[in-house]
Design a protein around this motif. Structure first.
Motif, PDB file in Angstrom:
ATOM      1  N   ALA A   1      -3.298  -5.252  -0.297  1.00 20.73           N
ATOM      2  CA  ALA A   1      -3.329  -3.785  -0.125  1.00 20.73           C
ATOM      3  C   ALA A   1      -3.432  -3.081  -1.487  1.00 20.73           C
ATOM      4  CB  ALA A   1      -2.146  -3.292   0.689  1.00 20.73           C
ATOM      5  N   GLY A   2      -3.577  -1.758  -1.453  1.00 21.78           N
ATOM      6  CA  GLY A   2      -3.928  -0.969  -2.639  1.00 21.78           C
ATOM      7  C   GLY A   2      -3.207  -1.356  -3.920  1.00 21.78           C
ATOM      8  N   ILE A   3      -1.874  -1.447  -3.862  1.00 21.04           N
ATOM      9  CA  ILE A   3      -1.103  -1.770  -5.065  1.00 21.04           C
ATOM     10  C   ILE A   3      -1.165  -3.278  -5.343  1.00 21.04           C
ATOM     11  CG2 ILE A   3       1.195  -1.698  -6.111  1.00 21.04           C
ATOM     12  CD1 ILE A   3       1.781   0.724  -4.210  1.00 21.04           C
TER      13      ILE A   3
ATOM     14  N   GLY B   1       0.864  -1.182   0.000  1.00 20.90           N
ATOM     15  CA  GLY B   1       0.000   0.000   0.000  1.00 20.90           C
ATOM     16  C   GLY B   1       0.895   1.225   0.000  1.00 20.90           C
ATOM     17  N   ASN B   2       0.447   2.320   0.647  1.00 20.46           N
ATOM     18  CA  ASN B   2       1.358   3.458   0.806  1.00 20.46           C
ATOM     19  C   ASN B   2       2.563   3.038   1.639  1.00 20.46           C
ATOM     20  OD1 ASN B   2       0.288   5.658  -0.630  1.00 20.46           O
ATOM     21  ND2 ASN B   2      -1.389   5.732   0.843  1.00 20.46           N
ATOM     22  N   GLY B   3       2.286   2.253   2.674  1.00 25.06           N
ATOM     23  CA  GLY B   3       3.345   1.550   3.392  1.00 25.06           C
ATOM     24  C   GLY B   3       3.396   0.149   2.807  1.00 25.06           C
TER      25      GLY B   3
ATOM     26  N   SER C   1       3.731  10.180  -4.884  1.00 25.24           N
ATOM     27  CA  SER C   1       3.694   8.983  -4.033  1.00 25.24           C
ATOM     28  C   SER C   1       2.596   7.999  -4.443  1.00 25.24           C
ATOM     29  CB  SER C   1       3.481   9.405  -2.574  1.00 25.24           C
ATOM     30  OG  SER C   1       2.214  10.016  -2.447  1.00 25.24           O
ATOM     31  N   ASP C   2       1.776   8.390  -5.404  1.00 27.47           N
ATOM     32  CA  ASP C   2       0.610   7.575  -5.790  1.00 27.47           C
ATOM     33  C   ASP C   2       0.988   6.604  -6.916  1.00 27.47           C
ATOM     34  OD1 ASP C   2      -2.824   8.225  -5.892  1.00 27.47           O
ATOM     35  OD2 ASP C   2      -1.832   6.762  -7.177  1.00 27.47           O
ATOM     36  N   PHE C   3       0.861   5.319  -6.643  1.00 23.57           N
ATOM     37  CA  PHE C   3       1.326   4.323  -7.613  1.00 23.57           C
ATOM     38  C   PHE C   3       0.528   4.358  -8.917  1.00 23.57           C
ATOM     39  CE2 PHE C   3       2.244   0.039  -9.257  1.00 23.57           C
ATOM     40  CZ  PHE C   3       3.626   0.071  -9.178  1.00 23.57           C
ATOM     41  N   ARG C   4      -0.774   4.659  -8.809  1.00 23.97           N
ATOM     42  CA  ARG C   4      -1.591   4.747 -10.037  1.00 23.97           C
ATOM     43  C   ARG C   4      -1.025   5.796 -10.996  1.00 23.97           C
ATOM     44  NH1 ARG C   4      -7.348   4.882  -7.330  1.00 23.97           N
ATOM     45  NH2 ARG C   4      -5.906   5.690  -5.818  1.00 23.97           N
ATOM     46  N   ALA C   5      -0.632   6.946 -10.423  1.00 24.11           N
ATOM     47  CA  ALA C   5      -0.076   8.018 -11.260  1.00 24.11           C
ATOM     48  C   ALA C   5       1.235   7.565 -11.893  1.00 24.11           C
ATOM     49  CB  ALA C   5       0.139   9.270 -10.415  1.00 24.11           C
TER      50      ALA C   5
HETATM   51  P1  ADP Z   1      -2.553   2.671   2.833  1.00 26.69           P
HETATM   52  O1  ADP Z   1      -1.220   2.107   3.188  1.00 26.69           O
HETATM   53  O2  ADP Z   1      -2.625   4.154   2.942  1.00 26.69           O
HETATM   54  O3  ADP Z   1      -3.745   1.947   3.446  1.00 26.69           O
HETATM   55  P2  ADP Z   1      -3.553   1.531   0.341  1.00 26.69           P
HETATM   56  O4  ADP Z   1      -3.498   0.107   0.727  1.00 26.69           O
HETATM   57  O5  ADP Z   1      -4.874   2.174   0.194  1.00 26.69           O
HETATM   58  O6  ADP Z   1      -2.634   2.430   1.267  1.00 26.69           O
HETATM   59  O7  ADP Z   1      -2.739   1.681  -1.048  1.00 26.69           O
HETATM   60  C1  ADP Z   1      -2.556   2.918  -1.648  1.00 26.69           C
HETATM   61  C2  ADP Z   1      -1.749   2.723  -2.917  1.00 26.69           C
HETATM   62  O8  ADP Z   1      -2.467   1.835  -3.793  1.00 26.69           O
HETATM   63  C3  ADP Z   1      -1.532   4.020  -3.689  1.00 26.69           C
HETATM   64  O9  ADP Z   1      -0.187   4.096  -4.143  1.00 26.69           O
HETATM   65  C4  ADP Z   1      -2.480   3.868  -4.862  1.00 26.69           C
HETATM   66  O10 ADP Z   1      -2.041   4.570  -6.012  1.00 26.69           O
HETATM   67  C5  ADP Z   1      -2.426   2.368  -5.108  1.00 26.69           C
HETATM   68  N1  ADP Z   1      -3.569   1.924  -5.918  1.00 26.69           N
HETATM   69  C6  ADP Z   1      -4.884   2.000  -5.594  1.00 26.69           C
HETATM   70  N2  ADP Z   1      -5.646   1.568  -6.634  1.00 26.69           N
HETATM   71  C7  ADP Z   1      -4.784   1.216  -7.625  1.00 26.69           C
HETATM   72  C8  ADP Z   1      -4.926   0.708  -8.952  1.00 26.69           C
HETATM   73  N3  ADP Z   1      -6.125   0.483  -9.476  1.00 26.69           N
HETATM   74  N4  ADP Z   1      -3.811   0.449  -9.667  1.00 26.69           N
HETATM   75  C9  ADP Z   1      -2.580   0.681  -9.151  1.00 26.69           C
HETATM   76  N5  ADP Z   1      -2.375   1.175  -7.907  1.00 26.69           N
HETATM   77  C10 ADP Z   1      -3.451   1.439  -7.149  1.00 26.69           C
END
Ligand code: ADP
Length: 404
Positions: free
Chosen positions: A335-337, A216-218, A287-291
């Motif tokens: 997690a997110g990524i 995720g972010n972490g 810091s945003d992986f999607r970007a």
């Molecule tokens: P946190 O540690 O804040 O809980 P998350 O588990 O929500 O973080 O993960 C956030 C990360 O996941 C961000 O870098 C975001 O860009 C990435 N992310 C979310 N959706 C997607 C996606 N569809 N494709 C790629 N990365 C994604």
């Protein structure tokens, strides 16, 4: 403390209190059913906001939230106005996420004055996280005086690591008197995902070896042997290991001294840069992986390098975790990524052939929710397993109360 009979179907109010935000969820420990979720942000600033979600409908309020006491007041107002009624649903406990439990807390504990005092003493280990967690507990004790309150630690799952895995090769005095060692984080996520992975494989947890990649972010990896953490990538603090949103992961320990000599950088500046300006942000300004993925698809060089550095570090940690386990049954992405990035999972698994993992490219491209993304012939399986830390905290809380 009186031990009232515990209703296993009672929901748990799960609280994740940070320094300026309060996340909550009312969740049933037995089924994982979420009855309401909420997020109160910008606590302490004059432009606070709150979102309370029930049955898929968001209720949003914008107002100043002075402090954590005001945030809990707002939480109770949200439940009273938008439901579910907290008297009717009768939560069985409040479960608090606490980031750092040091070596003191190896499992979930019921909160009392002594526990709270120990948590305050642990603040130097996690100065960015534990103070917010503690503020949340203090106010929750006043807001819900009749409910048992339980602390679930990010570090507890890793207390099963052997000394060889948690010991840093640093002077004895640091280790003995200052508790300098690897603790590891994201424990509730690693516990939940490794258990679900064994269930998806149809194997007993005690006989299943999994590497969990929580991205995720972490981000951290965890080598889980028979349901127990035996190694993990995060260390004394959540800075070590994998490349993250704003944190660098593994570095040469000589870096602070070098930077101080060549540029006069001070320790607070260094600390800030490693917590807030490194990782993806340091590599590609975002810091945003999607970007990063979008820019990489458009041919951006910085974003391409950032992606490649993330993958390289993941491959290193996956390989070493597999060797630590000795036998590997599955790798799980979460997690997110981990749950959403088809490209990242493919890039890592394409380099994991040596481990016996064969990627199913179609399954990976269309993965939604819990999905096997390795071929049926693959000697070692790979899965996407969405994490559910709130459910894990609720389960932990009710299990503790049922056995106390
Ligand atoms: P946190 O540690 O804040 O809980 P998350 O588990 O929500 O973080 O993960 C956030 C990360 O996941 C961000 O870098 C975001 O860009 C990435 N992310 C979310 N959706 C997607 C996606 N569809 N494709 C790629 N990365 C994604």
């Amino acid at each position: 403390m009186p031990s009232d009979p515990v209703d296993p179907a009672a929901p748990v109010l799960v609280i994740n209190a940070g320094s300026s935000s309060l996340k909550y969820q009312l969740v049933r420990a037995d089924t994982g059913q979420s009855l309401a979720t909420g997020l109160i942000e910008r606590i302490g600033l004059d432009d606070g906001s709150a979102r309370h979600t029930v049955d898929g409908t968001d209720h949003v309020t914008e107002q100043e939230v002075r402090d954590h006491a005001a945030a809990f007041e707002l939480l109770t107002v949200q439940f009273a106005e938008h439901g579910p009624d907290l008297r009717e649903t009768a939560p069985g406990a409040v479960g608090h996420r606490v980031v750092h439990g040091g070596a003191k807390f190896a499992s979930t504990v019921r909160i009392d004055d002594e526990v709270l005092e120990t948590l305050r003493r642990l603040v130097p280990l996690a100065p960015l996280h534990n103070p917010g967690n503690i503020a949340g507990i203090e106010v929750a004790l006043e807001t819900f005086p009749d409910l048992p309150q339980v602390a679930v630690f990010d570090t507890a799952f890793h207390q099963t690591m052997p000394a060889a895995a948690f010991t840093y090769a640093v002077p004895l005095a640091w280790r003995q008197t200052l508790n300098i060692r690897r603790y590891g984080f994201h424990g509730t996520s690693h516990a939940y995902v490794s258990r679900r992975t064994a269930e998806l494989l149809g194997r007993p947890l005690e006989e299943t070896n999994v590497v969990v990649l929580h991205l995720g972010n972490g981000a951290s990896s965890c080598a889980v042997e028979g349901g127990r953490s035996v190694d993990t990538s995060m260390g004394l603090t959540p800075l070590e290991g994998l490349v993250m949103g704003t944190r660098p992961g593994d570095l040469d320990p000589g870096l602070p001294a070098h930077l101080s000599r060549v540029s006069g950088l001070t320790l607070p500046e260094f600390d800030h840069a490693l917590n807030k300006e490194s990782g993806l942000k340091g590599l590609a300004g975002d810091s945003d992986f999607r970007a990063i993925e979008q820019r990489r698809a458009d041919g951006d060089e910085e974003a391409t390098l950032a992606f490649d550095v993330v993958v390289q570090q993941l491959v290193r940690h996956l390989g070493s975790s597999a060797l630590v386990l000795g036998r590997l049954d599955a790798v799980a992405f979460t997690a997110g990524i981990g749950e959403n990035s088809t490209e990242l999972r493919a890039a890592v698994l394409q380099r994991a052939g040596l481990l016996g993992i064969e990627l199913d490219a179609d399954a990976n491209a269309t993965a939604r929710g819990e999905t096997r993304i390795s071929t049926t012939d693959s000697a070692v399986a790979a899965f996407v397993v969405p994490t559910n830390e709130e459910w894990e905290i609720a389960r932990e809380a009710m299990q503790l109360l049922a056995h106390s």
